[in-house]
Design a protein around this motif. Structure first.
Motif, PDB file in Angstrom:
ATOM      1  N   GLY A   1       0.794  -1.205   0.156  1.00 13.39           N
ATOM      2  CA  GLY A   1      -0.012  -0.082  -0.050  1.00 13.39           C
ATOM      3  C   GLY A   1       0.818   1.209  -0.041  1.00 13.39           C
ATOM      4  N   LEU A   2       0.276   2.521  -0.209  1.00 14.00           N
ATOM      5  CA  LEU A   2       0.795   3.582  -0.105  1.00 14.00           C
ATOM      6  C   LEU A   2       0.509   4.895   0.768  1.00 14.00           C
ATOM      7  CD1 LEU A   2       1.447   3.894  -4.203  1.00 14.00           C
ATOM      8  CD2 LEU A   2       3.034   3.138  -2.322  1.00 14.00           C
ATOM      9  N   GLU A   3       1.253   5.366   1.297  1.00 13.08           N
ATOM     10  CA  GLU A   3       0.800   6.642   2.315  1.00 13.08           C
ATOM     11  C   GLU A   3       1.333   7.850   1.615  1.00 13.08           C
ATOM     12  OE1 GLU A   3       1.109   9.311   5.551  1.00 13.08           O
ATOM     13  OE2 GLU A   3       2.427   8.646   4.433  1.00 13.08           O
ATOM     14  N   THR A   4       0.550   8.868   2.093  1.00 19.71           N
ATOM     15  CA  THR A   4       0.786  10.310   1.669  1.00 19.71           C
ATOM     16  C   THR A   4       0.198  11.299   2.458  1.00 19.71           C
ATOM     17  OG1 THR A   4       1.317  11.742  -0.254  1.00 19.71           O
ATOM     18  CG2 THR A   4      -0.909  10.563  -0.254  1.00 19.71           C
TER      19      THR A   4
ATOM     20  N   LYS B   1      -3.305  -1.711  -5.186  1.00 18.04           N
ATOM     21  CA  LYS B   1      -3.001  -1.373  -3.890  1.00 18.04           C
ATOM     22  C   LYS B   1      -3.635  -0.293  -3.131  1.00 18.04           C
ATOM     23  CE  LYS B   1       0.757  -3.763  -4.913  1.00 18.04           C
ATOM     24  NZ  LYS B   1       1.164  -5.277  -4.371  1.00 18.04           N
ATOM     25  N   LEU B   2      -3.669  -0.672  -1.721  1.00 16.12           N
ATOM     26  CA  LEU B   2      -4.340   0.186  -0.883  1.00 16.12           C
ATOM     27  C   LEU B   2      -3.670   1.611  -0.635  1.00 16.12           C
ATOM     28  CD1 LEU B   2      -5.207  -2.250   2.093  1.00 16.12           C
ATOM     29  CD2 LEU B   2      -6.628  -1.431   0.210  1.00 16.12           C
ATOM     30  N   VAL B   3      -4.624   2.737  -0.426  1.00 14.34           N
ATOM     31  CA  VAL B   3      -4.080   4.006  -0.322  1.00 14.34           C
ATOM     32  C   VAL B   3      -4.449   4.545   1.032  1.00 14.34           C
ATOM     33  CG1 VAL B   3      -3.550   4.531  -2.693  1.00 14.34           C
ATOM     34  CG2 VAL B   3      -5.621   5.281  -1.323  1.00 14.34           C
ATOM     35  N   ILE B   4      -3.655   5.129   2.002  1.00 13.35           N
ATOM     36  CA  ILE B   4      -4.189   6.048   3.042  1.00 13.35           C
ATOM     37  C   ILE B   4      -3.343   7.476   3.031  1.00 13.35           C
ATOM     38  CG2 ILE B   4      -2.311   4.883   4.426  1.00 13.35           C
ATOM     39  CD1 ILE B   4      -4.380   5.213   6.889  1.00 13.35           C
ATOM     40  N   PHE B   5      -4.140   8.451   3.581  1.00 14.38           N
ATOM     41  CA  PHE B   5      -3.559   9.662   3.751  1.00 14.38           C
ATOM     42  C   PHE B   5      -4.174  10.785   4.621  1.00 14.38           C
ATOM     43  CE2 PHE B   5      -6.870   9.449   0.031  1.00 14.38           C
ATOM     44  CZ  PHE B   5      -7.604  10.670   0.548  1.00 14.38           C
TER      45      PHE B   5
END
Length: 583
Positions: free
Chosen positions: A279-282, A375-379
């Motif tokens: 996953g990706l975080e921003t 992919k999952l994302v969270i921000f």
């Protein structure tokens, strides 16, 4: 005649033994001189003073100096352990100082080097003092070392106090580290106490005061037994059966892969995905003309060249820039001038050229990349400042990008912003509602919250009956602890490193640990008993082998020469007696 010959022969035997002892001590003097020279700058033999049995090893002032060395050793050890275990957050520390000082410098590495140097210096002095005491020498600490010890105490206390005031949560990191390192710290403590048994036994059996000797033995045994029993109250999530170990936590690239590319750039997220991120975080900010883009800081100084392009706007909120102005900024060159992780040189020439030409990334491009790879994302979503056109529409504008402008499916988005959560659920119920609030699981489920996003210091909640994401974990030992504790995912700066872990570090079964614990304690106990018996036997034998303690204890060359004269004359007498019958 036989009795007359027997008496000189016995005296000759005793003096021969004394000669051997004196020779050994005299030949041993260079080693003692070296110890005394390093400790007190006493390099000549005549400067050495031998402590007599039963007497104090040093004056009250030098006793205070020795106590100060022990105290400083403990303080510097605490400071070194604290700062070495805080490596997971060095990047945050350096950027915190950048925000306050206005320039980049690797303060964290400097502090680590300083901590290592101070501890090594004090540890060497303590070792020298223990060796001198073992040799029966009186201590004299040179004034230069006294100043050095005082400076070390002050620096250790001041540094620990400042770090505690600014960064108190790092003490929680230290406590967490004990859950991983405690079994090995226990072994280290037992080994240290076993080594200390040699000088302690030597001192106890040479001392004439029985009460004092017994007090030292009781204190030593108390500490040793306590160390033997410490594992009874020890807890470590990594001591478990392998069958009870869950799957490895999913890796979410924190701002992409900031060790391999400039953070929050398109290249950084590509690098994270290439390294195996799940996953990706921003961090999302909305420009003045309504374009959601990726930016973490409250201004653009750190991660762009705003100082060169807009020198008067260096402290302006990123949300007050239009998208066209943001596009004119370079978001990659800083990565090489500041090299926050010391990894910029590992990039190939083509990658360096690509990184140097990175620009500010939009939320839409970020979401499309995640959608492309599934992919999952969270921000985090930052509300624009007052006077911004989208100050009250920042959530609806962001939802519009998710639903209408990007190709990502809503179920791939972990929705973190707490504001207007009910409104968001109505607009897009497929978003995975995520919170940083540590509330009872039942209450969270009633509010349709399916995940926790919490700091790693709250790792105990990882075992709760709800999916948990811990941030930011970049050290293998901390990731191993999260794995053993049952965390579902972690946000990390080091996807490329943690992805290579096949199993948690320090993982062992309860039976393996009990075996290690038992063998360590039994081996230590046997060695301690052997060392104490050996010193008792040696000191008792020496006391019986020589008539006076002055012969045994004196190490001066003058008495050595006198005794050698006696031995020589007696040797001549014995030789003449043997020659008389043949005449």
């Amino acid at each position: 005649m036989g009795a007359t010959q027997t008496e000189p022969t016995l005296k000759l035997g005793k003096l021969e033994m004394a000669r051997q002892r004196l020779l050994q001590r005299y030949e041993h003097q260079p080693f003692v001189s070296c110890l005394a020279g390093l400790y007190g700058c006493q390099w000549r033999r005549y400067q050495l003073t031998h402590a007599q049995p039963g007497h104090c090893c040093c004056s009250k002032l030098e006793c205070g100096s020795f106590a100060l060395i022990v105290l400083t050793f403990c303080l510097s050890l605490v400071f070194l352990y604290f700062w070495s275990e805080a490596q997971n957050d060095y990047n945050d520390f350096d950027w915190f100082n950048f925000g306050n000082l206005g320039f980049w410098f690797p303060w964290s590495i400097v502090l680590l080097i300083l901590a290592v140097f101070l501890f090594t210096y004090v540890a060497v002095l303590l070792l020298l003092a223990v060796c001198l005491l073992s040799e029966g020498q009186r201590l004299y600490l040179h004034w230069c070392h006294k100043i050095g010890i005082s400076v070390t105490v002050i620096l250790s206390i001041v540094a620990s106090s400042i770090l505690t005031d600014l960064w108190s949560k790092e003490w929680m990191t230290v406590l967490l580290s004990f859950q991983v390192t405690a079994p090995y710290l226990h072994i280290g403590g037992v080994v240290l106490m076993t080594l200390l048994s040699w000088p302690i036994a030597l001192h106890v059996f040479r001392i004439n005061m029985r009460v004092r000797g017994m007090s030292i033995i009781v204190l030593y045994i108390t500490v040793l037994v306590t160390l033997f029993l410490v594992p009874l109250g020890m807890y470590s999530p990594c001591i478990k059966e392998r069958s009870n170990l869950g799957s490895a936590p999913a890796l979410i690239g924190h701002r992409g892969a900031p060790m391999l590319a400039p953070e929050n750039t398109f290249m950084s997220f590509e690098k994270a995905l290439a390294a195996g991120a799940d996953g990706l975080e921003t961090d999302v900010t909305i420009s003045y003309d309504g374009v959601p883009f990726l930016m973490h800081d409250k201004n653009l100084r750190r991660t762009t060249n705003v100082k060169d392009v807009f020198p008067n706007w260096t402290h302006t909120s990123p949300a007050m820039f239009t998208w066209r102005e943001l596009q004119s900024l370079n978001a990659g060159s800083w990565f090489f001038s500041q090299d926050p992780f010391g990894t910029a040189s590992s990039l190939s020439p083509d990658e360096q050229l690509q990184a140097q030409n990175q620009s500010v990334c939009t939320l839409r491009d970020f979401l499309d990349l995640a959608a492309q790879h599934g992919k999952l994302v969270i921000f985090d979503l930052y509300r624009p400042p007052r006077g911004h056109p989208y100050r009250d529409a920042w959530i609806s504008r962001t939802l519009d990008v998710i639903q209408n402008e990007s190709s990502i499916h809503s179920s791939q988005v972990l929705w973190l912003p707490p504001e207007l959560r009910e409104f968001v659920q109505e607009i897009d119920p497929e978003l995975q509602q995520t919170t940083a609030e540590l509330a009872p699981v039942e209450d969270l489920q009633l509010r349709h919250i399916s995940r926790l996003n919490i700091h790693y210091s709250s790792i105990k909640y990882a075992a709760a009956n709800i999916s948990t994401n811990l941030y930011v974990i970049s050290e293998p030992w901390l990731y191993s602890l999260a794995w053993c504790a049952g965390a579902h995912s972690v946000a990390t700066n080091a996807v490329h490193i943690l992805k290579n872990l096949q199993r948690p570090l320090f993982l062992m079964t309860p039976d393996e640990y009990r075996l290690m614990w038992t063998l360590t304690d039994i081996t230590s106990l046997i060695l301690v008993v052997i060392i104490f018996v050996f010193h008792w036997w040696r000191e008792r034998g020496l006391a019986l082998s020589v008539d006076s303690s002055s012969v045994i204890e004196s190490g001066s060359y003058r008495q050595f020469r006198t005794e050698m004269s006696d031995v020589w004359s007696l040797s001549n007498m014995s030789a003449s007696d043997k020659q008389e019958p043949s005449l």
